[in-house]
Design a protein around this motif. Structure first.
Motif, mmCIF file in Angstrom:
data_model
loop_
_atom_site.group_PDB
_atom_site.id
_atom_site.type_symbol
_atom_site.label_atom_id
_atom_site.label_comp_id
_atom_site.label_asym_id
_atom_site.label_seq_id
_atom_site.Cartn_x
_atom_site.Cartn_y
_atom_site.Cartn_z
ATOM 1 N N TYR A 22 0.816 -1.218 0.000
ATOM 2 C CA TYR A 22 0.000 0.000 0.000
ATOM 3 C C TYR A 22 0.853 1.275 0.000
ATOM 4 C CZ TYR A 22 -3.548 -3.370 1.386
ATOM 5 O OH TYR A 22 -4.382 -4.448 1.426
ATOM 6 N N LEU A 23 2.155 1.126 -0.022
ATOM 7 C CA LEU A 23 3.048 2.277 0.083
ATOM 8 C C LEU A 23 2.790 3.296 -1.018
ATOM 9 C CD1 LEU A 23 5.534 3.641 1.407
ATOM 10 C CD2 LEU A 23 6.947 2.329 -0.191
ATOM 11 N N PHE A 24 2.640 2.820 -2.243
ATOM 12 C CA PHE A 24 2.559 3.732 -3.383
ATOM 13 C C PHE A 24 1.154 4.272 -3.616
ATOM 14 C CE2 PHE A 24 6.268 1.027 -4.235
ATOM 15 C CZ PHE A 24 7.239 2.024 -4.276
ATOM 16 N N GLN A 25 0.231 4.018 -2.688
ATOM 17 C CA GLN A 25 -1.067 4.669 -2.744
ATOM 18 C C GLN A 25 -1.009 6.080 -2.179
ATOM 19 O OE1 GLN A 25 -3.910 2.117 -0.799
ATOM 20 N NE2 GLN A 25 -3.944 0.623 -2.465
ATOM 21 N N ASN A 26 0.069 6.411 -1.489
ATOM 22 C CA ASN A 26 0.251 7.757 -0.955
ATOM 23 C C ASN A 26 0.613 8.718 -2.086
ATOM 24 O OD1 ASN A 26 0.358 7.386 2.228
ATOM 25 N ND2 ASN A 26 1.467 5.672 1.324
ATOM 26 N N SER B 208 1.279 12.104 -1.538
ATOM 27 C CA SER B 208 2.257 13.072 -1.036
ATOM 28 C C SER B 208 3.167 12.392 -0.025
ATOM 29 C CB SER B 208 1.549 14.257 -0.375
ATOM 30 O OG SER B 208 2.496 15.108 0.261
ATOM 31 N N PRO B 209 4.479 12.692 -0.046
ATOM 32 C CA PRO B 209 5.396 12.050 0.909
ATOM 33 C C PRO B 209 5.299 12.607 2.327
ATOM 34 C CG PRO B 209 6.599 13.613 -0.451
ATOM 35 C CD PRO B 209 5.200 13.551 -0.995
ATOM 36 N N PHE B 210 4.773 13.817 2.484
ATOM 37 C CA PHE B 210 4.820 14.476 3.797
ATOM 38 C C PHE B 210 3.985 13.765 4.864
ATOM 39 C CE2 PHE B 210 5.800 17.834 0.679
ATOM 40 C CZ PHE B 210 7.073 18.175 1.129
ATOM 41 N N PRO B 211 2.722 13.371 4.595
ATOM 42 C CA PRO B 211 1.997 12.580 5.604
ATOM 43 C C PRO B 211 2.691 11.257 5.902
ATOM 44 C CG PRO B 211 0.490 13.439 3.946
ATOM 45 C CD PRO B 211 1.862 13.675 3.435
ATOM 46 N N LEU B 212 3.294 10.653 4.889
ATOM 47 C CA LEU B 212 4.007 9.396 5.074
ATOM 48 C C LEU B 212 5.223 9.598 5.973
ATOM 49 C CD1 LEU B 212 4.309 6.394 4.269
ATOM 50 C CD2 LEU B 212 5.671 7.159 2.319
ATOM 51 N N ALA C 238 13.396 7.788 0.428
ATOM 52 C CA ALA C 238 13.507 7.776 -1.038
ATOM 53 C C ALA C 238 12.155 7.647 -1.719
ATOM 54 C CB ALA C 238 14.413 6.622 -1.465
ATOM 55 N N TYR C 239 11.073 7.756 -0.965
ATOM 56 C CA TYR C 239 9.736 7.517 -1.516
ATOM 57 C C TYR C 239 9.423 8.371 -2.754
ATOM 58 C CZ TYR C 239 4.703 7.648 -2.085
ATOM 59 O OH TYR C 239 3.446 7.618 -2.617
ATOM 60 N N PRO C 240 9.707 9.677 -2.781
ATOM 61 C CA PRO C 240 9.362 10.450 -3.988
ATOM 62 C C PRO C 240 10.004 9.894 -5.254
ATOM 63 C CG PRO C 240 9.893 11.922 -2.166
ATOM 64 C CD PRO C 240 10.260 10.542 -1.718
ATOM 65 N N VAL C 241 11.254 9.464 -5.158
ATOM 66 C CA VAL C 241 11.936 8.894 -6.320
ATOM 67 C C VAL C 241 11.322 7.549 -6.699
ATOM 68 C CG1 VAL C 241 14.144 8.061 -7.218
ATOM 69 C CG2 VAL C 241 14.078 10.075 -5.729
ATOM 70 N N LEU C 242 11.064 6.714 -5.696
ATOM 71 C CA LEU C 242 10.479 5.395 -5.958
ATOM 72 C C LEU C 242 9.075 5.527 -6.534
ATOM 73 C CD1 LEU C 242 11.568 3.435 -2.746
ATOM 74 C CD2 LEU C 242 12.672 3.498 -4.981
ATOM 75 N N LYS C 243 8.306 6.482 -6.021
ATOM 76 C CA LYS C 243 6.957 6.710 -6.533
ATOM 77 C C LYS C 243 6.995 7.113 -8.004
ATOM 78 C CE LYS C 243 2.499 7.820 -6.503
ATOM 79 N NZ LYS C 243 1.447 6.780 -6.616
#
Length: 313
Positions: free
Chosen positions: A1-5, A7-11, A82-87
């Motif tokens: 479910y990670l990539f359902q976000n 925006s990275p900020f709440p995450l 690294a979520y923004p890059v992975l997303k």
């Protein structure tokens, strides 16, 4: 479910509150109490309270260089950072199905080449790109697995996955000497390789098929959400209980008891089941007590909360 976000900020905020703070608190308490609990060294004689010991501990934590069982914290935090890059990469793959297929084939082939090269190709480890690369790869595989879950929801898939899991776990053992020569512990050997990836996918297939129907396992339906709430505290607490058990000879007494009554494969299986169940239940009970105490404390009005804390002191 990670990539359902979106925006990275709440995450990032949730990660700090749910993972970073509990993890840092546990590591800090264990760091300062380790010498006393495990080695029997009085607090006044322990070097961990020195300025040098404290700075060394803080440096290892804030540079995410944890090489014990808590390596998962480092892996998780690197992935979230690294979520923004992975997303962006996942969105790029989703544009065309063939891109996802090429990624799966290429990434698995690179894992095989890294195994053949004795981990010299990517130098998987516990910090920096050495832990981010395999962790990100596994997370993306998990995302694509969930996306195509409908393709493997049948009983035949469960039996195939169970067989592959056993075979790949057997294949993992020849890799042990390879990673021992690199100076890394067995935690990397378990998962950061091609058999480890297959084992992970097989476990997901088995789990998703066993619990896909709400009426199949009503007891499990009630139990799993309860246990799921405490999985992270259990992860944080179980290594502490294992160290304490070693320190006070619990394992030795258990080995002696079981060795008298059996040996061989049955002996090993019974030993593993007893130890895993014991530490799981012990950590779960502790996690439940701590969570209940926290719920009571933070549900109090501010004045009552401050009075409760001062009375506790």
């Amino acid at each position: 479910y990670l990539f359902q976000n979106e925006s990275p900020f709440p995450l990032w905020k949730k990660t700090i509150r749910k993972v970073v703070l509990p993890g840092f608190l546990t590591l800090t308490l264990w760091h300062y109490f380790y010498d006393y609990v495990i080695n029997g060294i009085p607090f006044s004689e322990s070097h961990v309270f020195s300025l040098r010991g404290t700075l060394s501990f803080l440096l290892s934590v804030f540079t995410l260089k944890e090489t014990e069982v808590y390596w998962y914290l480092s892996a998780y935090i690197w992935v979230i950072l690294a979520y923004p890059v992975l997303k962006g990469f996942v969105d790029y793959l989703a544009v065309e199905p063939k891109r996802e297929q090429r990624f799966l084939l290429l990434s698995f082939a690179l894992l095989i080449f890294n195994d053949i090269a004795q981990n010299r190709l990517f130098d998987f480890g516990f910090s920096g790109i050495g832990i981010l690369l395999p962790s990100a790869l596994f997370v993306i595989w998990g995302h694509l697995f969930r996306k195509n879950l409908f393709r493997i929801q049948n009983q035949r898939a469960v039996w195939i996955a169970a067989l592959l899991f056993v075979l790949c776990m057997a294949l993992r053992f020849p890799l042990d000497p390879i990673y021992e020569r690199t100076g890394l512990s067995g935690y990397v050997t378990y998962w950061f390789n091609s058999p480890g990836l297959i084992c992970t996918i097989c476990l997901c297939i088995i789990g998703c098929n066993l619990f896909q129907k709400k009426t199949s396992y009503p007891t499990a339906e009630k139990l799993l959400p309860f246990v799921n709430r405490y999985t992270f505290p259990i992860y944080l607490l179980h290594p502490i209980y294992i160290r304490i058990a070693w320190r006070y000879g619990w394992f030795s007494r258990l080995y002696e008891l079981l060795y008298v009554n059996g040996h061989g494969i049955i002996y090993s299986v019974i030993l593993i089941l007893i130890t895993c169940l014991f530490f799981f239940i012990t950590a779960l009970i502790t996690a439940v007590i701590l969570q209940k105490a926290a719920d009571v404390l933070f549900s109090l009005p501010p004045k009552a909360r401050n009075r409760s804390v001062s009375e506790g002191k």
